[in-house]
Design a protein around this motif. Sequence first.
Motif, PDB file in Angstrom:
ATOM      1  N   MET A   1       0.809  -1.218   0.000  1.00  0.00           N
ATOM      2  CA  MET A   1       0.000   0.000   0.000  1.00  0.00           C
ATOM      3  C   MET A   1       0.842   1.268   0.000  1.00  0.00           C
ATOM      4  O   MET A   1       0.601   2.190  -0.785  1.00  0.00           O
ATOM      5  CB  MET A   1      -0.922   0.013   1.235  1.00  0.00           C
ATOM      6  CG  MET A   1      -2.056  -0.966   1.200  1.00  0.00           C
ATOM      7  SD  MET A   1      -3.170  -0.696   2.605  1.00  0.00           S
ATOM      8  CE  MET A   1      -2.178  -1.311   3.954  1.00  0.00           C
TER       9      MET A   1
ATOM     10  N   PHE B   1      -7.145  -5.805   6.375  1.00  0.00           N
ATOM     11  CA  PHE B   1      -8.474  -5.268   6.064  1.00  0.00           C
ATOM     12  C   PHE B   1      -8.361  -4.037   5.165  1.00  0.00           C
ATOM     13  O   PHE B   1      -9.150  -3.851   4.227  1.00  0.00           O
ATOM     14  CB  PHE B   1      -9.200  -4.907   7.359  1.00  0.00           C
ATOM     15  CG  PHE B   1     -10.580  -4.356   7.161  1.00  0.00           C
ATOM     16  CD1 PHE B   1     -11.646  -5.184   6.889  1.00  0.00           C
ATOM     17  CD2 PHE B   1     -10.806  -2.986   7.239  1.00  0.00           C
ATOM     18  CE1 PHE B   1     -12.923  -4.666   6.701  1.00  0.00           C
ATOM     19  CE2 PHE B   1     -12.070  -2.459   7.050  1.00  0.00           C
ATOM     20  CZ  PHE B   1     -13.133  -3.313   6.776  1.00  0.00           C
ATOM     21  N   LEU B   2      -7.352  -3.203   5.430  1.00  0.00           N
ATOM     22  CA  LEU B   2      -7.142  -2.015   4.606  1.00  0.00           C
ATOM     23  C   LEU B   2      -6.486  -2.353   3.272  1.00  0.00           C
ATOM     24  O   LEU B   2      -6.751  -1.710   2.252  1.00  0.00           O
ATOM     25  CB  LEU B   2      -6.267  -1.007   5.357  1.00  0.00           C
ATOM     26  CG  LEU B   2      -6.833  -0.428   6.648  1.00  0.00           C
ATOM     27  CD1 LEU B   2      -5.779   0.429   7.343  1.00  0.00           C
ATOM     28  CD2 LEU B   2      -8.086   0.388   6.384  1.00  0.00           C
TER      29      LEU B   2
ATOM     30  N   ALA C   1      -6.517  -5.270   1.385  1.00  0.00           N
ATOM     31  CA  ALA C   1      -7.195  -6.107   0.390  1.00  0.00           C
ATOM     32  C   ALA C   1      -7.838  -5.278  -0.725  1.00  0.00           C
ATOM     33  O   ALA C   1      -7.671  -5.593  -1.913  1.00  0.00           O
ATOM     34  CB  ALA C   1      -8.226  -7.000   1.069  1.00  0.00           C
ATOM     35  N   PRO C   2      -8.577  -4.202  -0.416  1.00  0.00           N
ATOM     36  CA  PRO C   2      -9.127  -3.385  -1.513  1.00  0.00           C
ATOM     37  C   PRO C   2      -8.045  -2.764  -2.396  1.00  0.00           C
ATOM     38  O   PRO C   2      -8.229  -2.610  -3.601  1.00  0.00           O
ATOM     39  CB  PRO C   2      -9.919  -2.296  -0.777  1.00  0.00           C
ATOM     40  CG  PRO C   2     -10.214  -2.865   0.559  1.00  0.00           C
ATOM     41  CD  PRO C   2      -9.033  -3.717   0.891  1.00  0.00           C
ATOM     42  N   VAL C   3      -6.901  -2.396  -1.783  1.00  0.00           N
ATOM     43  CA  VAL C   3      -5.808  -1.828  -2.565  1.00  0.00           C
ATOM     44  C   VAL C   3      -5.267  -2.851  -3.553  1.00  0.00           C
ATOM     45  O   VAL C   3      -5.006  -2.552  -4.721  1.00  0.00           O
ATOM     46  CB  VAL C   3      -4.685  -1.334  -1.632  1.00  0.00           C
ATOM     47  CG1 VAL C   3      -3.486  -0.831  -2.436  1.00  0.00           C
ATOM     48  CG2 VAL C   3      -5.201  -0.226  -0.724  1.00  0.00           C
TER      49      VAL C   3
ATOM     50  N   ILE D   1      -6.871  -5.387  -4.847  1.00  0.00           N
ATOM     51  CA  ILE D   1      -7.871  -5.578  -5.904  1.00  0.00           C
ATOM     52  C   ILE D   1      -7.808  -4.438  -6.915  1.00  0.00           C
ATOM     53  O   ILE D   1      -7.860  -4.654  -8.132  1.00  0.00           O
ATOM     54  CB  ILE D   1      -9.281  -5.681  -5.285  1.00  0.00           C
ATOM     55  CG1 ILE D   1      -9.394  -6.951  -4.436  1.00  0.00           C
ATOM     56  CG2 ILE D   1     -10.354  -5.672  -6.374  1.00  0.00           C
ATOM     57  CD1 ILE D   1     -10.657  -7.028  -3.627  1.00  0.00           C
ATOM     58  N   ALA D   2      -7.669  -3.203  -6.421  1.00  0.00           N
ATOM     59  CA  ALA D   2      -7.596  -2.049  -7.325  1.00  0.00           C
ATOM     60  C   ALA D   2      -6.367  -2.134  -8.222  1.00  0.00           C
ATOM     61  O   ALA D   2      -6.442  -1.843  -9.430  1.00  0.00           O
ATOM     62  CB  ALA D   2      -7.581  -0.757  -6.509  1.00  0.00           C
TER      63      ALA D   2
ATOM     64  N   ARG E   1      -6.775  -4.748 -10.964  1.00  0.00           N
ATOM     65  CA  ARG E   1      -7.728  -4.391 -12.018  1.00  0.00           C
ATOM     66  C   ARG E   1      -7.173  -3.371 -13.009  1.00  0.00           C
ATOM     67  O   ARG E   1      -7.810  -3.070 -14.015  1.00  0.00           O
ATOM     68  CB  ARG E   1      -9.008  -3.824 -11.385  1.00  0.00           C
ATOM     69  CG  ARG E   1      -9.869  -4.892 -10.710  1.00  0.00           C
ATOM     70  CD  ARG E   1     -11.048  -4.244 -10.012  1.00  0.00           C
ATOM     71  NE  ARG E   1     -11.884  -3.508 -10.957  1.00  0.00           N
ATOM     72  CZ  ARG E   1     -12.878  -4.050 -11.656  1.00  0.00           C
ATOM     73  NH1 ARG E   1     -13.146  -5.340 -11.525  1.00  0.00           N
ATOM     74  NH2 ARG E   1     -13.595  -3.316 -12.478  1.00  0.00           N
TER      75      ARG E   1
END
Length: 351
Positions: free
Chosen positions: A281, A333-334, A336-338, A340-341, A344
């Motif tokens: 991150m 938790f913080l 995982a979305p990073v 995925i982004a 993509r």
Amino acid sequence: MTSATTTPRRALSSAGGARRRVACLAIGVALVVASIVASLSFGSRAVDAAQTVDGISAWLRGETPTDIGALAVQSRVPRTVLALLAGAALALSGALMQAITRNPLADPGILGVNTGAALAVVIGIAFFGISGALGYLAMALVGAFAAALFVYFVGSVGPGGTAPIKLALAGAATTAALSSLVAAILLPRQAVMEEFRYWQVGNVARADWATMAIIVPVLVVGGLIAFLCASSLNALALGDDVAVGLGVHVGRVRVVAALAGVALCAAVTSVAGPTGFVGLMVPHAVRLASGPDQRWLLPLSALGGAVLLTAADTIGRVLGSPGEVEAGIVTAFLGAPVLIAIARRTRMKAL
């Protein structure tokens, strides 16, 4: 006319970039100070500013305060220092791995380095009776380097060489396999599992000065090597052929920077467990804010990593009160979305 107008534009762009980086540095330092204050002030018991000052003053004098709030502050000092050191080291390790592989998914956790260090520590505890920070550090270094070499080898074979996706897949597969080995060793050994279970998700709760004194030399040497490699890493970003033309020994720079990155990760893992996503991150956020220049990216990543892990530890203590949620869970938790982004994004061949 074109030359006359282009030169001032470049000068203005350079000046603007320098101001932006200095601003990022100032913001980073301010956030580090804020995260330290928050870490000392908040937890299962919140304290006010006066108690925070009393606790720090007593710690500096080597005294034990009588006020329970000040005593709570004093007990939080070691874990705050460890969170700062560990976060900075992990972010610096991730930035180095992304630079030497030109892989936006490179990270100690994703590439299996964390899990390799964890497996080696478990083997040391279970089969060799190793205990103490020095033994953990030695085993973690061996496991981290072995895992890094294996992932790089697997990700390099076949057509296309070391493509980002191949390295990420090799790291994910290696992490899964090594995690299974960790579980296989732990399940029949209850005593080892008790020792390992709080450590495996990444936390700084058991910080102490003796342990930190053992890993600090590794962190200092690894950090210095990383900063000394910054200019050469900038050349690597232009491609191997261009870097060679600029006089950079590509193979040597990659090996030295990789050694520094793996050593930083292993040292942190040996005392705080395999904390993931910090190295993924933070360099991405810093790169968006300050640009790709490694001379700024590396120190700013260290500041950002220190802020992130210290904040994650503080958030975990507040959310889990009267217990705590480990910092590794908060960063996962913080992060995982990073992840995925990043996955993509359409351009993933190189940074």
